[in-house]
Every structure is written in C-alpha cells, then in structure tokens.
Motif scaffolding. Structure first.
Motif, PDB file in Angstrom:
ATOM      1  N   THR A 115       0.825  -1.201   0.000  1.00 32.41           N
ATOM      2  CA  THR A 115       0.000   0.000   0.000  1.00 32.41           C
ATOM      3  C   THR A 115       0.862   1.255   0.000  1.00 32.41           C
ATOM      4  N   VAL A 116       1.879   1.273   0.837  1.00 33.11           N
ATOM      5  CA  VAL A 116       2.735   2.457   0.943  1.00 33.11           C
ATOM      6  C   VAL A 116       3.466   2.718  -0.368  1.00 33.11           C
ATOM      7  N   THR A 117       4.047   1.696  -0.977  1.00 32.24           N
ATOM      8  CA  THR A 117       4.780   1.913  -2.227  1.00 32.24           C
ATOM      9  C   THR A 117       3.840   2.233  -3.376  1.00 32.24           C
ATOM     10  N   ALA A 118       2.648   1.637  -3.395  1.00 31.14           N
ATOM     11  CA  ALA A 118       1.692   1.931  -4.468  1.00 31.14           C
ATOM     12  C   ALA A 118       1.227   3.381  -4.387  1.00 31.14           C
ATOM     13  N   ILE A 119       0.880   3.837  -3.189  1.00 29.87           N
ATOM     14  CA  ILE A 119       0.422   5.217  -3.033  1.00 29.87           C
ATOM     15  C   ILE A 119       1.558   6.201  -3.318  1.00 29.87           C
ATOM     16  N   LEU A 136      12.079   4.524  -8.491  1.00 31.97           N
ATOM     17  CA  LEU A 136      12.696   3.954  -7.289  1.00 31.97           C
ATOM     18  C   LEU A 136      11.668   3.273  -6.393  1.00 31.97           C
ATOM     19  N   GLY A 137      10.456   3.799  -6.360  1.00 39.71           N
ATOM     20  CA  GLY A 137       9.384   3.132  -5.621  1.00 39.71           C
ATOM     21  C   GLY A 137       9.082   1.760  -6.217  1.00 39.71           C
ATOM     22  N   GLY A 138       9.021   1.697  -7.538  1.00 37.64           N
ATOM     23  CA  GLY A 138       8.809   0.411  -8.208  1.00 37.64           C
ATOM     24  C   GLY A 138       9.959  -0.546  -7.978  1.00 37.64           C
ATOM     25  N   PHE A 139      11.179  -0.028  -8.026  1.00 40.20           N
ATOM     26  CA  PHE A 139      12.350  -0.874  -7.784  1.00 40.20           C
ATOM     27  C   PHE A 139      12.353  -1.400  -6.346  1.00 40.20           C
ATOM     28  N   GLY A 140      12.057  -0.531  -5.391  1.00 41.82           N
ATOM     29  CA  GLY A 140      12.004  -0.941  -3.986  1.00 41.82           C
ATOM     30  C   GLY A 140      10.939  -1.996  -3.750  1.00 41.82           C
ATOM     31  N   PHE A 141       9.795  -1.833  -4.391  1.00 36.51           N
ATOM     32  CA  PHE A 141       8.742  -2.828  -4.264  1.00 36.51           C
ATOM     33  C   PHE A 141       9.190  -4.167  -4.850  1.00 36.51           C
ATOM     34  N   TYR A 174      11.552  -5.793  -2.364  1.00 38.38           N
ATOM     35  CA  TYR A 174      10.769  -6.296  -1.231  1.00 38.38           C
ATOM     36  C   TYR A 174      10.061  -7.597  -1.608  1.00 38.38           C
ATOM     37  N   SER A 175       9.430  -7.628  -2.785  1.00 38.72           N
ATOM     38  CA  SER A 175       8.727  -8.839  -3.227  1.00 38.72           C
ATOM     39  C   SER A 175       9.689 -10.005  -3.387  1.00 38.72           C
ATOM     40  N   TRP A 176      10.872  -9.722  -3.897  1.00 42.16           N
ATOM     41  CA  TRP A 176      11.882 -10.762  -4.084  1.00 42.16           C
ATOM     42  C   TRP A 176      12.319 -11.322  -2.732  1.00 42.16           C
ATOM     43  N   GLN A 177      12.567 -10.441  -1.761  1.00 42.81           N
ATOM     44  CA  GLN A 177      12.966 -10.884  -0.425  1.00 42.81           C
ATOM     45  C   GLN A 177      11.850 -11.682   0.248  1.00 42.81           C
TER      46      GLN A 177
END
Length: 82
Positions: A15-19, A55-60, A63-66
């Motif tokens: 939610t945080v990265t999408a917003i 960068l938000g997309g990259f961070g997400f 996170y998904s990979w981890q």
C-alpha cells in the motif's frame, strides 16, 4: 528484551509503495502537462518525480523478491517480512 511489533498499518509495504509511486507519477504527469501547455520547462522537478516513481517500483520489486525468498525458506532471506 524484544521490542513490540509495529502496527499493521506501518507494515503494509504494498500500500505504501503503491500510493507513493502513484503520487510521484501524478506529479510527473502534472509537470508534463504544464510543459506541453508552455507554462514551464521540463526541469529537475520532472526528473525527480520520474526518479521517485521508478525507485518506488524498484524498492517494491526488491521487497517482493525478499518476501518470496523468505517464504521459500532461503537461508539468506530476511526474516520478519510477513
């Protein structure tokens, strides 16, 4: 002594990265519109909005990979992502 867990609303990474990415994208779209209308040039503000969105997309993605690694049980994965 173990600290208490964070509240659920602070651990909602999707939610945080999408917003956040959506807001950066809206900013970039507004600045692009302003540039096309001739009100202002495309400058560092537009570049910053694009960088924030990417960068938000990259961070997400990281996170998904981890999270996928932790669910698989990989020894190198971070713990506590659920």
């Amino acid at each position: 002594m173990i600290p208490p867990p964070l509240p659920r609303r602070l651990t909602q990474v999707r939610t945080v990265t999408a917003i956040g990415s959506l807001l950066w994208g809206l900013g970039a779209a507004a600045l692009l519109f302003a540039a096309l209308a001739g009100w202002r040039p495309l400058d560092i503000w537009f570049t910053t909005c694009l960088a924030g969105m990417l960068l938000g997309g990259f961070g997400f993605g990281v996170y998904s990979w981890q999270r996928a690694s932790a669910r698989r049980g990989s020894r190198a994965a971070q713990r506590g992502l659920d």
